[in-house]
Design an enzyme around this catalytic site. Structure first.
Site, PDB file in Angstrom:
ATOM      1  N   ASP A  86      53.409 -95.516 -34.696  1.00 36.40           N
ATOM      2  CA  ASP A  86      52.849 -96.700 -35.361  1.00 36.40           C
ATOM      3  C   ASP A  86      51.605 -96.348 -36.182  1.00 36.40           C
ATOM      4  O   ASP A  86      50.890 -95.406 -35.855  1.00 36.40           O
ATOM      5  CB  ASP A  86      52.494 -97.736 -34.275  1.00 36.40           C
ATOM      6  N   GLY A  97      51.403 -97.877 -42.095  1.00 39.51           N
ATOM      7  CA  GLY A  97      50.910 -98.827 -43.104  1.00 39.51           C
ATOM      8  C   GLY A  97      49.389 -98.814 -43.176  1.00 39.51           C
ATOM      9  O   GLY A  97      48.800 -98.783 -44.262  1.00 39.51           O
ATOM     10  N   HIS A 114      54.643 -93.907 -44.657  1.00 43.41           N
ATOM     11  CA  HIS A 114      55.887 -93.461 -44.018  1.00 43.41           C
ATOM     12  C   HIS A 114      56.208 -92.021 -44.435  1.00 43.41           C
ATOM     13  O   HIS A 114      56.660 -91.213 -43.638  1.00 43.41           O
ATOM     14  CB  HIS A 114      57.044 -94.387 -44.383  1.00 43.41           C
ATOM     15  N   GLU A 141      63.796-105.311 -35.729  1.00 44.32           N
ATOM     16  CA  GLU A 141      62.842-106.277 -36.310  1.00 44.32           C
ATOM     17  C   GLU A 141      62.330-105.813 -37.688  1.00 44.32           C
ATOM     18  O   GLU A 141      61.797-106.607 -38.460  1.00 44.32           O
ATOM     19  CB  GLU A 141      61.628-106.477 -35.386  1.00 44.32           C
ATOM     20  N   LEU A 162      66.523 -78.811 -27.589  1.00 43.42           N
ATOM     21  CA  LEU A 162      65.873 -80.126 -27.606  1.00 43.42           C
ATOM     22  C   LEU A 162      66.852 -81.219 -28.053  1.00 43.42           C
ATOM     23  O   LEU A 162      67.498 -81.086 -29.089  1.00 43.42           O
ATOM     24  CB  LEU A 162      64.679 -80.076 -28.576  1.00 43.42           C
ATOM     25  N   ARG A 169      52.310 -94.306 -27.656  1.00 49.80           N
ATOM     26  CA  ARG A 169      52.234 -95.193 -28.820  1.00 49.80           C
ATOM     27  C   ARG A 169      50.937 -94.912 -29.561  1.00 49.80           C
ATOM     28  O   ARG A 169      49.864 -94.884 -28.962  1.00 49.80           O
ATOM     29  CB  ARG A 169      52.275 -96.666 -28.426  1.00 49.80           C
ATOM     30  N   LEU A 210      55.202-102.573 -26.019  1.00 48.55           N
ATOM     31  CA  LEU A 210      56.433-101.766 -26.031  1.00 48.55           C
ATOM     32  C   LEU A 210      57.303-102.080 -27.247  1.00 48.55           C
ATOM     33  O   LEU A 210      58.177-101.299 -27.605  1.00 48.55           O
ATOM     34  CB  LEU A 210      57.255-102.011 -24.768  1.00 48.55           C
ATOM     35  N   SER A 211      57.074-103.252 -27.849  1.00 50.47           N
ATOM     36  CA  SER A 211      57.805-103.648 -29.057  1.00 50.47           C
ATOM     37  C   SER A 211      59.315-103.430 -28.952  1.00 50.47           C
ATOM     38  O   SER A 211      59.942-102.869 -29.863  1.00 50.47           O
ATOM     39  CB  SER A 211      57.251-102.920 -30.281  1.00 50.47           C
TER      40      SER A 211
HETATM   41  C1  FPP Z   1      55.339 -97.919 -38.062  1.00 55.21           C
HETATM   42  O1  FPP Z   1      54.240 -98.004 -38.907  1.00 55.21           O
HETATM   43  C2  FPP Z   1      56.312 -96.944 -38.571  1.00 55.21           C
HETATM   44  C3  FPP Z   1      57.577 -97.255 -38.957  1.00 55.21           C
HETATM   45  C4  FPP Z   1      58.111 -98.622 -38.895  1.00 55.21           C
HETATM   46  C5  FPP Z   1      58.493 -96.227 -39.503  1.00 55.21           C
HETATM   47  C6  FPP Z   1      58.389 -94.865 -38.931  1.00 55.21           C
HETATM   48  C7  FPP Z   1      59.377 -93.987 -39.572  1.00 55.21           C
HETATM   49  C8  FPP Z   1      59.145 -92.735 -39.991  1.00 55.21           C
HETATM   50  C9  FPP Z   1      57.854 -92.032 -39.839  1.00 55.21           C
HETATM   51  C10 FPP Z   1      60.283 -91.952 -40.577  1.00 55.21           C
HETATM   52  C11 FPP Z   1      60.961 -91.212 -39.472  1.00 55.21           C
HETATM   53  C12 FPP Z   1      62.044 -90.368 -39.978  1.00 55.21           C
HETATM   54  C13 FPP Z   1      62.870 -89.639 -39.174  1.00 55.21           C
HETATM   55  C14 FPP Z   1      63.968 -88.884 -39.793  1.00 55.21           C
HETATM   56  C15 FPP Z   1      62.730 -89.597 -37.714  1.00 55.21           C
HETATM   57  P1  FPP Z   1      53.871 -99.406 -39.569  1.00 55.21           P
HETATM   58  O2  FPP Z   1      54.470 -99.450 -40.924  1.00 55.21           O
HETATM   59  O3  FPP Z   1      54.271-100.513 -38.659  1.00 55.21           O
HETATM   60  O4  FPP Z   1      52.319 -99.289 -39.651  1.00 55.21           O
HETATM   61  P2  FPP Z   1      51.252-100.485 -39.629  1.00 55.21           P
HETATM   62  O5  FPP Z   1      51.400-101.137 -38.274  1.00 55.21           O
HETATM   63  O6  FPP Z   1      49.956 -99.767 -39.790  1.00 55.21           O
HETATM   64  O7  FPP Z   1      51.559-101.385 -40.776  1.00 55.21           O
END
Ligand code: FPP
Length: 244
Positions: A24, A27, A41, A71, A135, A192, A199-200
């Site tokens: 997390d 953003g 991301h 979600e 793994l 997390r 836990l979302s």
């Molecule tokens: C949460 O941050 C992150 C996500 C919803 C996406 C995570 C996905 C990746 C890093 C890509 C993974 C790729 C592979 C192949 C495993 P957020 O956007 O909710 O952050 P915020 O809470 O700060 O807005």
């Protein structure tokens, strides 16, 4: 402590069988650096790479990453499209190296909402790794813990209806065997990032006895050292599973 020393220290004690991570803060990382959200991301994928790498190096058996939740469809179309593309492109780009490093990749989640071509692509690409035994990397994609339980109950219900099993046969083991994570150990450590304490809807059945480890560090800033610190902390906790 230095990374190399911490790594040796962690390797000398019993490792968790299965680590699950809620990645997390992408953003917020982007916002902090005055970038668009999607850049968070993109940067987050670099962290994924590093964490998968060190997991292989220390000999971890199971790692599950929450990449896209049921979600997450509520986000803007631009962000959803970007995330879906990023996940498939990353898989495509990394698959050969992952296969070579003895990683087994599995996507866990529901088919609902994903196009056939997308599902076929992740299935056929990850299949290339299924002969491996190092793994086990689970990518939770279009994943929701409640959805997973609903699907498990539906599957079990069909078996009861057909007479294959009786309602009285339903126990914890049977339910676990009908989850996406069938035949895998439950996560014993759940991490997390980004300072959220929830836990979302992630592995809600499987995490019943997991040790939880939270950090304010945003996922793109999360390092191999943070990961090893979480494991070290886990190794020094006393786990009682309800006993005294
Ligand atoms: C949460 O941050 C992150 C996500 C919803 C996406 C995570 C996905 C990746 C890093 C890509 C993974 C790729 C592979 C192949 C495993 P957020 O956007 O909710 O952050 P915020 O809470 O700060 O807005």
């Amino acid at each position: 402590m230095q990374l190399a020393k911490l790594k040796e220290q962690v390797k000398q004690q019993q490792l968790p069988n299965h680590i699950a991570i809620i990645m997390d803060g992408n953003g917020r990382w982007a916002k902090k650096h005055k970038f668009k959200r999607i850049m968070g991301h993109k940067k987050g994928v670099e962290t994924v790479r590093k964490i998968v790498e060190i997991s292989g190096e220390i000999g971890l058996k199971y790692l599950t990453l929450y990449a896209f939740s049921t979600e997450n469809w509520r986000r803007s179309k631009t962000e959803v499209d970007y995330l879906l593309k990023l996940i498939i492109e990353t898989l495509d780009k990394e698959i050969d190296e992952l296969v070579e490093k003895n990683v087994v990749i599995k996507f866990i989640g529901t088919d609902k909402g994903l196009s056939h071509s997308y599902r076929d692509k992740i299935e056929s690409t990850s299949q290339k790794s299924w002969h491996n035994d190092g793994l086990h990397l689970n990518v939770a994609m279009n994943y929701g813990g409640r959805r997973e339980l609903v699907e498990a109950v539906q599957k079990i219900g069909r078996k009861v209806k057909s007479g294959e099993i009786e309602a009285a046969d339903i126990d914890e083991k049977l339910i676990s065997a009908h989850l996406y994570t069938a035949n895998m150990p439950d996560p014993d450590l759940l991490i997390r990032t980004s300072g959220e304490y929830r836990l979302s809807n992630f592995l809600i059945w499987q995490s019943a006895y997991a040790e939880l480890w939270f950090t304010p560090v945003l996922w793109p800033d999360f390092t191999q050292k943070h990961f090893l610190e979480a494991i070290w902390d886990f190794q020094n906790r006393e786990r009682r599973f309800g006993a005294r």
